[in-house]
Design a protein around this motif. Structure first.
Motif, PDB file in Angstrom:
ATOM      1  N   THR A  89     -16.709 -88.070 -80.595  1.00  0.00           N
ATOM      2  CA  THR A  89     -15.897 -86.946 -81.047  1.00  0.00           C
ATOM      3  C   THR A  89     -16.639 -86.127 -82.099  1.00  0.00           C
ATOM      4  O   THR A  89     -17.646 -86.572 -82.659  1.00  0.00           O
ATOM      5  N   THR A  90     -16.107 -84.941 -82.389  1.00  0.00           N
ATOM      6  CA  THR A  90     -16.736 -84.079 -83.394  1.00  0.00           C
ATOM      7  C   THR A  90     -16.462 -84.553 -84.812  1.00  0.00           C
ATOM      8  O   THR A  90     -17.094 -84.080 -85.756  1.00  0.00           O
ATOM      9  N   GLY A  91     -15.494 -85.444 -84.974  1.00  0.00           N
ATOM     10  CA  GLY A  91     -15.117 -85.946 -86.292  1.00  0.00           C
ATOM     11  C   GLY A  91     -14.093 -87.043 -86.159  1.00  0.00           C
ATOM     12  O   GLY A  91     -13.924 -87.619 -85.076  1.00  0.00           O
ATOM     13  N   LEU A  92     -13.382 -87.297 -87.240  1.00  0.00           N
ATOM     14  CA  LEU A  92     -12.483 -88.451 -87.269  1.00  0.00           C
ATOM     15  C   LEU A  92     -11.013 -88.117 -87.101  1.00  0.00           C
ATOM     16  O   LEU A  92     -10.196 -89.033 -86.998  1.00  0.00           O
ATOM     17  N   SER A  93     -10.632 -86.847 -87.067  1.00  0.00           N
ATOM     18  CA  SER A  93      -9.212 -86.498 -87.078  1.00  0.00           C
ATOM     19  C   SER A  93      -8.838 -85.564 -85.932  1.00  0.00           C
ATOM     20  O   SER A  93      -9.114 -84.355 -85.983  1.00  0.00           O
ATOM     21  N   ALA A  94      -8.199 -86.137 -84.918  1.00  0.00           N
ATOM     22  CA  ALA A  94      -7.707 -85.307 -83.817  1.00  0.00           C
ATOM     23  C   ALA A  94      -6.633 -84.346 -84.291  1.00  0.00           C
ATOM     24  O   ALA A  94      -6.547 -83.201 -83.820  1.00  0.00           O
ATOM     25  N   GLU A  95      -5.811 -84.788 -85.239  1.00  0.00           N
ATOM     26  CA  GLU A  95      -4.720 -83.945 -85.742  1.00  0.00           C
ATOM     27  C   GLU A  95      -5.240 -82.730 -86.484  1.00  0.00           C
ATOM     28  O   GLU A  95      -4.575 -81.698 -86.536  1.00  0.00           O
ATOM     29  N   ASN A  96      -6.431 -82.843 -87.051  1.00  0.00           N
ATOM     30  CA  ASN A  96      -7.009 -81.720 -87.794  1.00  0.00           C
ATOM     31  C   ASN A  96      -7.980 -80.895 -86.955  1.00  0.00           C
ATOM     32  O   ASN A  96      -8.761 -80.104 -87.502  1.00  0.00           O
ATOM     33  N   GLY A  97      -7.951 -81.109 -85.645  1.00  0.00           N
ATOM     34  CA  GLY A  97      -8.720 -80.238 -84.753  1.00  0.00           C
ATOM     35  C   GLY A  97     -10.015 -80.785 -84.216  1.00  0.00           C
ATOM     36  O   GLY A  97     -10.714 -80.089 -83.468  1.00  0.00           O
ATOM     37  N   ASP A  98     -10.387 -82.027 -84.570  1.00  0.00           N
ATOM     38  CA  ASP A  98     -11.595 -82.606 -83.980  1.00  0.00           C
ATOM     39  C   ASP A  98     -11.362 -82.869 -82.497  1.00  0.00           C
ATOM     40  O   ASP A  98     -10.233 -83.111 -82.059  1.00  0.00           O
ATOM     41  N   ARG A  99     -12.456 -82.827 -81.733  1.00  0.00           N
ATOM     42  CA  ARG A  99     -12.343 -82.871 -80.272  1.00  0.00           C
ATOM     43  C   ARG A  99     -13.199 -83.975 -79.668  1.00  0.00           C
ATOM     44  O   ARG A  99     -14.151 -84.465 -80.279  1.00  0.00           O
ATOM     45  N   VAL A 100     -12.851 -84.352 -78.439  1.00  0.00           N
ATOM     46  CA  VAL A 100     -13.652 -85.298 -77.655  1.00  0.00           C
ATOM     47  C   VAL A 100     -14.846 -84.545 -77.082  1.00  0.00           C
ATOM     48  O   VAL A 100     -14.686 -83.482 -76.478  1.00  0.00           O
ATOM     49  N   ILE A 101     -16.039 -85.094 -77.265  1.00  0.00           N
ATOM     50  CA  ILE A 101     -17.233 -84.448 -76.715  1.00  0.00           C
ATOM     51  C   ILE A 101     -17.918 -85.305 -75.646  1.00  0.00           C
ATOM     52  O   ILE A 101     -18.752 -84.802 -74.900  1.00  0.00           O
ATOM     53  N   GLU A 102     -17.573 -86.586 -75.575  1.00  0.00           N
ATOM     54  CA  GLU A 102     -18.157 -87.454 -74.552  1.00  0.00           C
ATOM     55  C   GLU A 102     -17.158 -88.537 -74.189  1.00  0.00           C
ATOM     56  O   GLU A 102     -16.471 -89.080 -75.055  1.00  0.00           O
ATOM     57  N   LEU A 103     -17.075 -88.829 -72.898  1.00  0.00           N
ATOM     58  CA  LEU A 103     -16.223 -89.900 -72.390  1.00  0.00           C
ATOM     59  C   LEU A 103     -17.072 -90.803 -71.510  1.00  0.00           C
ATOM     60  O   LEU A 103     -17.721 -90.334 -70.573  1.00  0.00           O
ATOM     61  N   GLY A 104     -17.074 -92.093 -71.821  1.00  0.00           N
ATOM     62  CA  GLY A 104     -17.809 -93.061 -71.016  1.00  0.00           C
ATOM     63  C   GLY A 104     -16.876 -94.150 -70.527  1.00  0.00           C
ATOM     64  O   GLY A 104     -16.154 -94.751 -71.328  1.00  0.00           O
ATOM     65  N   CYS A 105     -16.879 -94.415 -69.228  1.00  0.00           N
ATOM     66  CA  CYS A 105     -15.995 -95.427 -68.633  1.00  0.00           C
ATOM     67  C   CYS A 105     -16.799 -96.314 -67.686  1.00  0.00           C
ATOM     68  O   CYS A 105     -17.583 -95.811 -66.872  1.00  0.00           O
ATOM     69  N   VAL A 106     -16.556 -97.618 -67.784  1.00  0.00           N
ATOM     70  CA  VAL A 106     -17.196 -98.604 -66.912  1.00  0.00           C
ATOM     71  C   VAL A 106     -16.101 -99.372 -66.193  1.00  0.00           C
ATOM     72  O   VAL A 106     -15.189 -99.893 -66.835  1.00  0.00           O
ATOM     73  N   GLU A 107     -16.180 -99.443 -64.874  1.00  0.00           N
ATOM     74  CA  GLU A 107     -15.145-100.107 -64.085  1.00  0.00           C
ATOM     75  C   GLU A 107     -15.507-101.557 -63.799  1.00  0.00           C
ATOM     76  O   GLU A 107     -16.629-101.876 -63.403  1.00  0.00           O
ATOM     77  N   LEU A 108     -14.509-102.441 -64.005  1.00  0.00           N
ATOM     78  CA  LEU A 108     -14.597-103.847 -63.621  1.00  0.00           C
ATOM     79  C   LEU A 108     -13.470-104.139 -62.638  1.00  0.00           C
ATOM     80  O   LEU A 108     -12.318-103.801 -62.909  1.00  0.00           O
ATOM     81  N   VAL A 109     -13.786-104.748 -61.531  1.00  0.00           N
ATOM     82  CA  VAL A 109     -12.772-105.214 -60.586  1.00  0.00           C
ATOM     83  C   VAL A 109     -12.942-106.716 -60.451  1.00  0.00           C
ATOM     84  O   VAL A 109     -14.035-107.200 -60.135  1.00  0.00           O
ATOM     85  N   ASN A 110     -11.860-107.438 -60.716  1.00  0.00           N
ATOM     86  CA  ASN A 110     -11.927-108.903 -60.767  1.00  0.00           C
ATOM     87  C   ASN A 110     -13.046-109.356 -61.712  1.00  0.00           C
ATOM     88  O   ASN A 110     -13.792-110.287 -61.416  1.00  0.00           O
ATOM     89  N   ARG A 111     -13.156-108.630 -62.843  1.00  0.00           N
ATOM     90  CA  ARG A 111     -14.088-108.948 -63.933  1.00  0.00           C
ATOM     91  C   ARG A 111     -15.551-108.797 -63.539  1.00  0.00           C
ATOM     92  O   ARG A 111     -16.434-109.351 -64.187  1.00  0.00           O
ATOM     93  N   LYS A 112     -15.830-108.016 -62.510  1.00  0.00           N
ATOM     94  CA  LYS A 112     -17.211-107.765 -62.109  1.00  0.00           C
ATOM     95  C   LYS A 112     -17.466-106.260 -62.114  1.00  0.00           C
ATOM     96  O   LYS A 112     -16.616-105.468 -61.701  1.00  0.00           O
TER      97      LYS A 112
END
Length: 240
Positions: A11-34
């Motif tokens: 994120t751009t900072g620590l406070s979403a309420e004060n206008g900071d934004r998400v700049i990167e999203l990373g997701c890793v998928e596990l199915v049956n823990r693999k």
């Protein structure tokens, strides 16, 4: 089928309420823990500068993010990827708060309306290791997870590290199983329940020398305790 998504944001900072934004999203998928390889990694143009402290953490400059899509244009794709999964997040309140704010800007419902559950690995770690450091870095060190290529915090890399940490955190509760037929396993040191009734186990009796050695050891213990060993007292009671 148990589908888990290990998720992290930058994120751009620590406070979403004060206008900071998400700049990167990373997701890793596990199915049956693999790991499946069906991962999601996106950068977003936040339409604002990152705070200096945040920039030192993630290294994502305004110039780099300028041509990236805005979150609102990708929000529906993110929701469809996450839909119905259990999310695994370290310090979940932070990431969920930011994502909820982005979804609100896109006219969508909060994150929990689309997913099955949100599990916070920071809460889990504090319960398992009270009074100890439980940051992602600390947990990687504790479980021997290699983070040597981590110069900056990155959402995709941190999600990959957290996936490994999560498997270690939950191994005692929900262990990966070995295929008994082949003996093959992707994990080391896993305990598997085996029904010993299917085997004919031999009964090995102690030899005369082994019995004599055992009796001498008991005598030595009894002598060292001044005749107060519990097993000798119990023998005396049974003979009375």
């Amino acid at each position: 089928m148990s589908r888990l998504i290990v998720l992290d944001t930058e994120t751009t900072g620590l406070s979403a309420e004060n206008g900071d934004r998400v700049i990167e999203l990373g997701c890793v998928e596990l199915v049956n823990r693999k790991l499946t390889g069906n991962d999601l990694h996106l950068y977003f143009n936040p339409e604002r500068e990152s705070h200096e402290d945040a920039l030192r953490v993630h290294g994502l400059t305004t110039e780099f993010l300028r041509d990236k899509p805005k979150f609102v244009t990708m929000a529906q794709d993110v929701i469809e990827y996450l839909r119905g999964a259990e999310l695994i997040i370290h310090n979940a309140a932070f990431d969920v708060g930011f994502l909820n704010k982005e979804l609100e800007r896109a006219g969508l419902k909060p994150l929990r309306d689309y997913v099955a559950e949100v599990t916070d690995t920071l809460v889990m770690a504090k319960q398992l290791f009270p009074g100890k450091r439980n940051s992602l870095d600390a947990l990687c060190d504790r479980f021997g997870v290699d983070r040597s290529n981590r110069t900056f915090h990155g959402a995709k890399l941190d999600a990959q590290l957290l996936a490994d940490v999560y498997i270690n955190l939950t191994r005692g509760q929900d262990a990966l199983l070995i295929d008994i037929d082949t003996g093959e396993s992707e994990e080391q040191g896993i305990i598997v329940d085996v029904d010993l009734r299917q085997f004919s186990l031999p009964v090995l009796a102690a030899t005369v020398d082994e019995l004599a050695s055992h009796e001498q050891a008991l005598l030595d213990l009894d002598k060292a305790s001044g005749g107060k060993t519990i097993f000798r007292l119990q023998d005396q009671k049974s003979m009375a």
